[in-house]
Design a protein around this motif. Sequence first.
Motif, PDB file in Angstrom:
ATOM      1  N   GLU A   1      33.958  31.288  41.098  1.00 28.19           N
ATOM      2  CA  GLU A   1      33.173  32.252  41.891  1.00 28.19           C
ATOM      3  C   GLU A   1      34.134  33.249  42.521  1.00 28.19           C
ATOM      4  N   ALA A   2      33.688  34.508  42.550  1.00 24.02           N
ATOM      5  CA  ALA A   2      34.531  35.558  43.148  1.00 24.02           C
ATOM      6  C   ALA A   2      34.453  35.464  44.662  1.00 24.02           C
ATOM      7  N   GLN A   3      35.534  35.810  45.329  1.00 21.83           N
ATOM      8  CA  GLN A   3      35.597  35.748  46.797  1.00 21.83           C
ATOM      9  C   GLN A   3      35.486  37.159  47.381  1.00 21.83           C
ATOM     10  N   PRO A   4      34.281  37.518  47.868  1.00 18.81           N
ATOM     11  CA  PRO A   4      34.059  38.896  48.321  1.00 18.81           C
ATOM     12  C   PRO A   4      34.974  39.330  49.466  1.00 18.81           C
ATOM     13  N   ALA A   5      35.385  38.374  50.326  1.00 18.00           N
ATOM     14  CA  ALA A   5      36.142  38.790  51.522  1.00 18.00           C
ATOM     15  C   ALA A   5      37.643  38.543  51.398  1.00 18.00           C
ATOM     16  N   TYR A   6      38.074  38.000  50.260  1.00 20.91           N
ATOM     17  CA  TYR A   6      39.513  37.724  50.132  1.00 20.91           C
ATOM     18  C   TYR A   6      40.202  38.978  49.588  1.00 20.91           C
ATOM     19  N   ALA A   7      40.832  39.699  50.518  1.00 16.86           N
ATOM     20  CA  ALA A   7      41.422  40.992  50.158  1.00 16.86           C
ATOM     21  C   ALA A   7      42.625  40.820  49.236  1.00 16.86           C
ATOM     22  N   ASP A   8      42.888  41.843  48.441  1.00 17.06           N
ATOM     23  CA  ASP A   8      44.170  41.916  47.738  1.00 17.06           C
ATOM     24  C   ASP A   8      45.278  41.830  48.791  1.00 17.06           C
ATOM     25  N   TYR A   9      46.505  41.487  48.366  1.00 15.66           N
ATOM     26  CA  TYR A   9      47.561  41.318  49.354  1.00 15.66           C
ATOM     27  C   TYR A   9      48.052  42.642  49.942  1.00 15.66           C
ATOM     28  N   TYR A  10      47.757  43.733  49.232  1.00 16.64           N
ATOM     29  CA  TYR A  10      48.108  45.065  49.763  1.00 16.64           C
ATOM     30  C   TYR A  10      46.872  45.952  49.664  1.00 16.64           C
ATOM     31  N   PRO A  11      45.819  45.605  50.401  1.00 14.16           N
ATOM     32  CA  PRO A  11      44.547  46.309  50.202  1.00 14.16           C
ATOM     33  C   PRO A  11      44.609  47.786  50.575  1.00 14.16           C
ATOM     34  N   GLU A  12      45.605  48.156  51.389  1.00 14.21           N
ATOM     35  CA  GLU A  12      45.693  49.558  51.806  1.00 14.21           C
ATOM     36  C   GLU A  12      46.406  50.421  50.761  1.00 14.21           C
ATOM     37  N   VAL A  13      47.027  49.789  49.762  1.00 13.24           N
ATOM     38  CA  VAL A  13      47.674  50.552  48.693  1.00 13.24           C
ATOM     39  C   VAL A  13      46.577  51.102  47.771  1.00 13.24           C
ATOM     40  N   SER A  14      46.793  52.311  47.259  1.00 15.57           N
ATOM     41  CA  SER A  14      45.782  52.938  46.404  1.00 15.57           C
ATOM     42  C   SER A  14      45.419  52.014  45.231  1.00 15.57           C
ATOM     43  N   GLY A  15      44.117  51.797  45.055  1.00 12.13           N
ATOM     44  CA  GLY A  15      43.640  50.900  43.993  1.00 12.13           C
ATOM     45  C   GLY A  15      43.455  49.474  44.482  1.00 12.13           C
ATOM     46  N   GLY A  16      43.971  49.157  45.692  1.00 13.18           N
ATOM     47  CA  GLY A  16      43.775  47.821  46.264  1.00 13.18           C
ATOM     48  C   GLY A  16      42.331  47.665  46.715  1.00 13.18           C
ATOM     49  N   LYS A  17      41.869  46.429  46.792  1.00 16.45           N
ATOM     50  CA  LYS A  17      40.465  46.171  47.127  1.00 16.45           C
ATOM     51  C   LYS A  17      40.358  45.212  48.316  1.00 16.45           C
ATOM     52  N   PRO A  18      39.264  45.354  49.078  1.00 14.14           N
ATOM     53  CA  PRO A  18      39.079  44.462  50.232  1.00 14.14           C
ATOM     54  C   PRO A  18      38.554  43.081  49.841  1.00 14.14           C
ATOM     55  N   GLY A  19      38.347  42.829  48.568  1.00 15.04           N
ATOM     56  CA  GLY A  19      37.849  41.516  48.137  1.00 15.04           C
ATOM     57  C   GLY A  19      37.420  41.531  46.688  1.00 15.04           C
ATOM     58  N   PHE A  20      36.805  40.422  46.251  1.00 13.44           N
ATOM     59  CA  PHE A  20      36.152  40.277  44.943  1.00 13.44           C
ATOM     60  C   PHE A  20      37.073  39.939  43.768  1.00 13.44           C
ATOM     61  N   ARG A  21      38.346  40.348  43.814  1.00 18.54           N
ATOM     62  CA  ARG A  21      39.175  40.120  42.624  1.00 18.54           C
ATOM     63  C   ARG A  21      39.667  38.673  42.536  1.00 18.54           C
ATOM     64  N   SER A  22      39.772  37.998  43.686  1.00 17.34           N
ATOM     65  CA  SER A  22      40.218  36.600  43.647  1.00 17.34           C
ATOM     66  C   SER A  22      39.016  35.701  43.377  1.00 17.34           C
ATOM     67  N   MET A  23      39.215  34.771  42.460  1.00 18.68           N
ATOM     68  CA  MET A  23      38.131  33.857  42.070  1.00 18.68           C
ATOM     69  C   MET A  23      38.607  32.421  42.269  1.00 18.68           C
ATOM     70  N   ASP A  24      37.731  31.608  42.841  1.00 22.60           N
ATOM     71  CA  ASP A  24      38.065  30.188  43.049  1.00 22.60           C
ATOM     72  C   ASP A  24      37.297  29.325  42.059  1.00 22.60           C
ATOM     73  N   PRO A  25      37.908  28.242  41.593  1.00 19.42           N
ATOM     74  CA  PRO A  25      37.166  27.337  40.712  1.00 19.42           C
ATOM     75  C   PRO A  25      36.058  26.636  41.500  1.00 19.42           C
ATOM     76  N   LEU A  26      34.924  26.401  40.877  1.00 16.42           N
ATOM     77  CA  LEU A  26      33.874  25.631  41.546  1.00 16.42           C
ATOM     78  C   LEU A  26      34.274  24.161  41.554  1.00 16.42           C
ATOM     79  N   PRO A  27      33.791  23.393  42.544  1.00 18.49           N
ATOM     80  CA  PRO A  27      34.116  21.959  42.586  1.00 18.49           C
ATOM     81  C   PRO A  27      33.708  21.272  41.285  1.00 18.49           C
ATOM     82  N   PHE A  28      34.402  20.187  40.985  1.00 20.45           N
ATOM     83  CA  PHE A  28      34.179  19.477  39.718  1.00 20.45           C
ATOM     84  C   PHE A  28      34.095  17.986  40.015  1.00 20.45           C
ATOM     85  N   ASP A  29      33.114  17.347  39.402  1.00 22.13           N
ATOM     86  CA  ASP A  29      32.915  15.912  39.614  1.00 22.13           C
ATOM     87  C   ASP A  29      33.842  15.127  38.672  1.00 22.13           C
TER      88      ASP A  29
END
Length: 580
Positions: A114-142
């Motif tokens: 799942e994508a993480q809407p609020a997890y900013a790029d590490y340099y979000p203020e650099v041109s092309g950086g984003k405030p979120g969405f690009r980092s994705m976490d694996p869903l839990p697994f049984d």
Amino acid sequence: MKETWDRECDVLVVGTGAGGMTAALRARDLGLDVLLVEKSDRYGGTSAVSGGGIWIPCNHRIAALGGQDSAQEAIHYIRTVTKGVVDDGRIEAYVEHGRRMVEYLEQNSRVRFEAQPAYADYYPEVSGGKPGFRSMDPLPFDASQLGDEFERMRAPSPGTLMMGRIGMTMKEARVLLCRGPGWFGLSLRILWRYWSDLGGRLRSRRDRFLTLGNALIAALRSSLQDRGVPLWLEAPLQSLIEVDGRVTGAVLQHQGRTLRVKARRGVVIAAGGFERNQAMRSQHHPQPSQAQWSATPPFNSGDGIRAGQQLGAATALMEHSWWAPTTYVQGEEKQRALFVERTLPGCVMVDSAGQRFVNEAAPYTDIVYAMYAHNAKGQGTSVPCWMVFDAEFRRKYPCGALLPGYAQPDSRVPEHLRSYYQKADSIEALAAKIGVDGQGLARTLERFNRNAALGQDPDFHKGESLFDRYYGDPHVQPNPCLAPLLKAPFYAVQVDAGDIGTKGGLLTDVHARVLREDGEPIAGLYAIGNSAASMMGATYPGAGSTIGPAMTFGFLAAEHIHSQEAAAHVAPAREMQHDA
Ligand SMILES: Cc1cc2nc3c(=O)[nH]c(=O)nc-3n(C[C@H](O)[C@H](O)[C@H](O)COP(=O)(O)OP(=O)(O)OC[C@H]3O[C@@H](n4cnc5c(N)ncnc54)[C@H](O)[C@@H]3O)c2cc1C
């Protein structure tokens, strides 16, 4: 002379991190006969003990979550932060195929993100950086889906588990970190999830609700089980076999025997970096640099990189790591990375002169670059340095192996953690205990505290970037990363110039083919993950920047291997040995 082989396959994948497993899965789906081999007695590598996050620009979840991204912005951002040291083709290939890799896995395997809407790029203020969405976490697994294979998977890092034992998602951990809304109920639910798994509790302490890197590796392993892909543990690569300039197989150790494995279509080196090889660290890294400072399991010793070098492969970025400040915990085989606690209000990082030298909330790789850069100036030792905090910080937040004081007061800190931190009733007394200049530290705190009370850090700008604030404490305003250190006792934890893997490795192209010094590919040889020189240059663009490329280029390596004709091996084999 006729070649003799102990085992044959189309593709030999060396190493069972997320990249190696993705390569194996894609190759199998393309109809290739795959053998996956692993040096240690557990599969999963550092990927299994990691957060399992992947940084995938333009991923297919962004639009549905209300975000926006474009290949142009992503390429521009990576180019800017990597400062021109990475070939444009690899950057473009990553942005184009990372997204395709994730979609493929989600549609064809048990892997889910799942994508993480609020997890900013590490340099979000650099041109092309984003405030979120690009980092994705694996869903839990049984884990019960793995059957007995669960026991053979590398266990998670204790630092990523609640009370060192119970699985949490990244989102849950973030709520608990600063006791966000609903934290108490959430804690109870997590405990219930763990204790109500009676089948699991009867078997062992280990949680079967897998999250983070364990969830990713389990989903990949389970998908490989579905496909019947064999995985050999305790089967380290020793050397590659080359015939007429083409890699045709490898020599492995397995069950006390030396085996020659023929790889008809190709060998994928996915054997991690060299962070656990002291000689290579001493040769390539800024000094001092110690293998035991690493937060990774103790098996990545550069075997794959050296095997490639024996065949004339070029390397790059050998002086760089995915640096991360780490702390030593008595009795643990790897150090603990300080990913988030530096960000929280009420702490500073100082050198032996008691001076700050970095924005404590900066991305972890940048913290260690700053440790080395400052150390080289000779004004004070910052390798190692100290994280200093007050009683209020101690009460509210975790620090490395220490749980927050409200859950684990000093009187209940276990014996093996007593030497983890130093504590004193005054700043001067603390400084004397840790060998730091007391007057220097007092001066630093006097200035820091004055500004922190106003939510300002004119020296290092802590809390100004959107990225800094992601792990700040939202209850603390105006700056969730800043508070004065006022309340005794005061504490200090030693911080080493650690890493979560090295970045330098075999030079590769857009298909993950290993290149010689003259730029020509070595036929049949591919390298991915930390065995390859990183396509992120010296930097870390966003959470998931190491596993994202490892999986994407594993995927691309498999597709390229499939696109090539099988080689006819007629000439006698020439083995290239390398020092073990
Ligand atoms: C606590 C922590 C959290 C992290 N979180 C993240 C995150 O969320 N996102 C992210 O992108 N990165 C994260 N990282 C970094 C990331 O985990 C690693 O950079 C990445 O997993 C490396 O992948 P790899 O495939 O190159 O190596 P590994 O995953 O280490 O796999 C290499 C495998 O090869 C095996 N091997 C070594 N030598 C041989 C040999 N001779 N023969 C056969 N096998 C061999 C090793 O035993 C190992 O199993 C984190 C790291 C840590 C420590």
